[in-house]
Each structure stands twice: as structure tokens, then as C-alpha cells.
Design an enzyme around this catalytic site. Structure first.
Site, PDB file in Angstrom:
ATOM      1  N   ASP A  38      -3.182  18.097  14.560  1.00  5.36           N
ATOM      2  CA  ASP A  38      -2.921  19.206  13.641  1.00  5.36           C
ATOM      3  C   ASP A  38      -2.861  20.503  14.433  1.00  5.36           C
ATOM      4  O   ASP A  38      -3.775  20.811  15.203  1.00  5.36           O
ATOM      5  CB  ASP A  38      -4.000  19.309  12.559  1.00  5.36           C
ATOM      6  CG  ASP A  38      -3.484  20.021  11.318  1.00  5.36           C
ATOM      7  OD1 ASP A  38      -3.149  19.330  10.329  1.00  5.36           O
ATOM      8  OD2 ASP A  38      -3.393  21.255  11.354  1.00  5.36           O
ATOM      9  N   VAL A  80       3.594  17.099  22.655  1.00  2.00           N
ATOM     10  CA  VAL A  80       3.499  15.766  22.061  1.00  2.00           C
ATOM     11  C   VAL A  80       3.245  14.721  23.146  1.00  2.00           C
ATOM     12  O   VAL A  80       2.420  13.812  22.985  1.00  2.00           O
ATOM     13  CB  VAL A  80       4.781  15.437  21.275  1.00  2.00           C
ATOM     14  CG1 VAL A  80       4.797  13.969  20.847  1.00  2.00           C
ATOM     15  CG2 VAL A  80       4.896  16.345  20.051  1.00  2.00           C
ATOM     16  N   ASN A 100       3.690  12.917   9.659  1.00  2.00           N
ATOM     17  CA  ASN A 100       3.330  13.573   8.404  1.00  2.00           C
ATOM     18  C   ASN A 100       3.424  15.099   8.473  1.00  2.00           C
ATOM     19  O   ASN A 100       3.559  15.749   7.440  1.00  2.00           O
ATOM     20  CB  ASN A 100       1.897  13.159   8.018  1.00  2.00           C
ATOM     21  CG  ASN A 100       1.338  13.956   6.874  1.00  2.00           C
ATOM     22  OD1 ASN A 100       1.670  13.725   5.717  1.00  2.00           O
ATOM     23  ND2 ASN A 100       0.463  14.912   7.173  1.00  2.00           N
ATOM     24  N   SER A 152      11.112  12.666   1.225  1.00  2.00           N
ATOM     25  CA  SER A 152      10.743  13.369  -0.001  1.00  2.00           C
ATOM     26  C   SER A 152      11.831  13.196  -1.045  1.00  2.00           C
ATOM     27  O   SER A 152      13.010  13.018  -0.716  1.00  2.00           O
ATOM     28  CB  SER A 152      10.547  14.860   0.285  1.00  2.00           C
ATOM     29  OG  SER A 152      10.412  15.599  -0.913  1.00  2.00           O
ATOM     30  N   TYR A 165      14.309  22.039   3.448  1.00  2.00           N
ATOM     31  CA  TYR A 165      13.359  20.925   3.351  1.00  2.00           C
ATOM     32  C   TYR A 165      14.077  19.629   2.969  1.00  2.00           C
ATOM     33  O   TYR A 165      13.832  18.565   3.543  1.00  2.00           O
ATOM     34  CB  TYR A 165      12.296  21.286   2.321  1.00  2.00           C
ATOM     35  CG  TYR A 165      11.159  20.312   2.181  1.00  2.00           C
ATOM     36  CD1 TYR A 165      10.142  20.250   3.130  1.00  2.00           C
ATOM     37  CD2 TYR A 165      11.083  19.474   1.074  1.00  2.00           C
ATOM     38  CE1 TYR A 165       9.081  19.367   2.976  1.00  2.00           C
ATOM     39  CE2 TYR A 165      10.022  18.594   0.914  1.00  2.00           C
ATOM     40  CZ  TYR A 165       9.025  18.545   1.866  1.00  2.00           C
ATOM     41  OH  TYR A 165       7.981  17.672   1.711  1.00  2.00           O
ATOM     42  N   LYS A 169      14.328  16.238   5.203  1.00  2.00           N
ATOM     43  CA  LYS A 169      13.711  15.003   4.728  1.00  2.00           C
ATOM     44  C   LYS A 169      14.715  13.856   4.624  1.00  2.00           C
ATOM     45  O   LYS A 169      14.358  12.695   4.872  1.00  2.00           O
ATOM     46  CB  LYS A 169      13.021  15.246   3.383  1.00  2.00           C
ATOM     47  CG  LYS A 169      11.742  16.065   3.493  1.00  2.00           C
ATOM     48  CD  LYS A 169      10.783  15.452   4.509  1.00  2.00           C
ATOM     49  CE  LYS A 169       9.412  16.069   4.497  1.00  2.00           C
ATOM     50  NZ  LYS A 169       8.527  15.489   5.535  1.00  2.00           N
ATOM     51  N   ALA A 198      -1.363  16.094  -4.728  1.00  2.00           N
ATOM     52  CA  ALA A 198      -1.929  17.432  -4.885  1.00  2.00           C
ATOM     53  C   ALA A 198      -2.474  17.893  -3.545  1.00  2.00           C
ATOM     54  O   ALA A 198      -3.574  17.515  -3.144  1.00  2.00           O
ATOM     55  CB  ALA A 198      -3.035  17.418  -5.939  1.00  2.00           C
TER      56      ALA A 198
END
Length: 306
Positions: A38, A80, A100, A152, A165, A169, A198
Site C-alpha cells: 500500500d 514493484v 487491487n 468493475s 476509471y 477497468k 462499502a
């Protein structure tokens, strides 16, 4: 069947909060050693902090699991690579990658700055490419790998104000489709998760009384199915609020028009047949479309000779 990950090493990006945190904790609770990645930024990608990732590592260690934190910016390949190397140094393998990490820069296309489009593409698309590239040869050499892309409904179907977005996706579905073919002989299975949960990414979308239904744990249950030993391959799993479904791309059989009929007018005239879903099918590779059209042309040629 009990889904376990004993002896497996997993990397989960964007794992300091929300879905990624839930994925990491559940993988660890089922035996996996976990790299908690993260950058620690806000949901628009600004800022950085290692606190969230360290908290997840502490939670995993408190339950008796093994984990390490890494703050790599997934949009930067060298960072990475460092993350993956540290995982290899510590545990000697990487079995699972859950891509993610993501950010939002929502605006209508007319009001969106091009930099907002580029940044979202960099994090979602190139972030997933960078992480996948960094583990690909490792998985090939060990003849085992499980990779989850996070797509998504915004990409599959569109959402107002999310052109950047949505484009990012859906690009990940295209990446999945090709990696499935290239990874098959080395038992590298690649799937995509289309979640609704959520989290801080969705807190402005749902009324407060409905947020409780969209528990991240419901999505994580699906994510773990996509990356365990008996995982499917080339599956888009949609998950949210306890609902689970798959999304698939189908192509109609269409029509064949001979040379002299290949005009806009003829296409318009045949439109209903072109769009008829009665004989649609799922094509497992792009070449299958070419084979279908070639087959139609050859059948017409044969009919002319007969």
C-alpha cells in the site's frame, strides 16, 4: 472443500484499506504468507503513508500469520520489482497476485483534465501490468500462479462521470484474456473480480443505511475462489452484498455479405440479423472471430460452385 493457502505466498496491492485489507487478512487466516502493499495515499492518489499497511501486518502477525509491508507505488516498475524481490528473499516464491490498488478521479469527460485520465490509467492498468510482469517469470518457472485483476461494472457497462476509471477497468479484462492463453501451459490462471463493497472508494455512492449490506468480506469470499488451487480461468466474477454472478462477452453469429453486397446499405438492411442473439457464442480467443468469418465466406463460395 475447504479453501486453504498453506505454503502459498500472496501479494495484495492496495491492501492497507478496504477490499485489499480484507483480502490480505482472509488469505493470511487461511494459511498464506502475505505481502501487504500500500502506497498509503488518499483515494484520489495523493499523499503516501506506511501506517495502514503496517497495521494490517500487525493484525496478521497477531493471528499467528506471516506478513510483510511494502509501500511500492504500483505505477513505478522499479518499486514493484523491489517489492517482489523482497518477497522472494523472504519466502522464495510468489504464488498469488491480487491487483487491487486503485484510485478515483471522477468527473464528466468534458470537465476532466487529461492528467486525471492518464493518472487513473497509470495506476489501474500499468499498476496491474507492472505487478503482473514482475511475478510472471517466477510463476512460469515454478509452474504455478494465480492472478486476479480487479475490474468493475464501470468498465463492463459504463458509469456516468467515470470515463477514465471505466476505460482502465475494461482494459484489465483484455489483459486477462491474453494472459490466460500465454500462462496456460505453466498453470498460471488469470481471473477478474468486479466488486461492489462499502469502502472509501464507494462511501459517497450508497446511502448510509445500505452500506452495511456491502461488506468487503462478501467480495473477498469471491476473490479467494479466483486465486486458490482449484481456481477457474478467464472468469469475470461479480460480487457484492452477498450476490455473485459472472459476466461474459458473447458475439452473435452475424451474416455474410458477398463482395458486391458489402455496402453500408446492405449492412443496414441486414442489421436485425447481425444483432440476433439467437445463435450467439463466447469466443475463447480473438482468432476465433477470424475463423468464423472465414468459414462463412468459404461456405458462401462453396454454395456458388454447387
Amino acid at each position: 472443500m475447504t479453501v486453504r493457502f498453506d505454503g502459498r505466498v500472496a501479494i495484495v496491492t492496495g491492501a492497507g484499506n478496504g477490499l485489499g485489507r480484507c483480502h490480505a487478512l482472509e488469505l493470511a487466516s487461511r494459511g498464506a504468507k502475505v505481502v501487504v502493499n500500500d502506497l498509503g495515499g488518499a483515494r484520489d492518489g495523493s499523499g503516501a503513508s506506511s501506517a495502514a499497511a503496517q497495521e494490517v501486518v500487525a493484525a496478521i502477525e497477531a493471528m499467528g500469520g506471516e506478513a510483510m509491508a511494502h509501500g511500492a507505488n504500483v505505477a513505478k516498475f522499479d518499486e514493484v520489482q523491489d517489492m517482489v524481490q523482497k518477497a522472494m528473499d523472504k519466502w522464495g516464491r510468489v504464488d498469488i497476485l491480487i491487483n487491487n490498488a486503485g484510485i478515483l478521479r471522477d468527473k464528466t469527460f468534458s470537465k476532466m483534465e487529461i492528467e486525471d485520465f492518464r493518472l487513473v490509467m497509470d495506476v489501474h492498468v500499468m499498476g496491474s501490468v507492472n505487478c503482473t510482469k514482475a511475478v510472471w517469470e517466477i510463476m512460469r518457472e515454478q509452474n504455478y500462479g494465480r492472478i486476479v485483476m480487479t475490474t468493475s461494472s464501470s468498465g463492463l457497462y459504463g458509469n456516468f462521470g467515470q470515463s477514465n476509471y471505466g476505460a482502465a477497468k475494461l482494459a484489465l479484462v483484455g489483459l486477462m484474456n491474453t494472459l490466460v492463453q500465454e500462462g496456460h501451459k505453466n498453470d498460471i490462471r488469470v481471473n477478474a473480480l468486479a466488486p461492489v463493497a462499502a469502502t472509501r472508494m464507494t462511501e459517497d455512492i450508497f446511502p448510509q443505511e445500505l452500506l452495511a449490506m456491502f461488506r468487503p468480506e462478501a467480495v473477498t469470499a469471491g476473490a479467494l475462489v479466483l486465486c486458490h488451487e482449484e481456481a477457474p480461468n478467464r472468469t469475470i466474477l461479480c460480487a457484492g452484498a452477498g450476490g455473485y454472478a459472472t459476466a461474459r462477452v458473447f458475439e452473435t453469429e452475424g451474416v455474410f455479405l458477398p463482395g458486391e453486397e458489402q455496402t453500408p446499405e446492405a449492412v443496414v438492411q441486414a442489421w436485425d440479423t447481425i444483432c440476433d442473439t439467437g445463435r450467439q457464442s463466447e469466443l475463447e480467443a480473438g482468432i476465433k472471430q477470424s475463423e468464423k468469418f472465414l468459414g462463412q465466406a468459404m461456405a458462401w463460395m462453396k454454395s456458388q460452385k454447387g
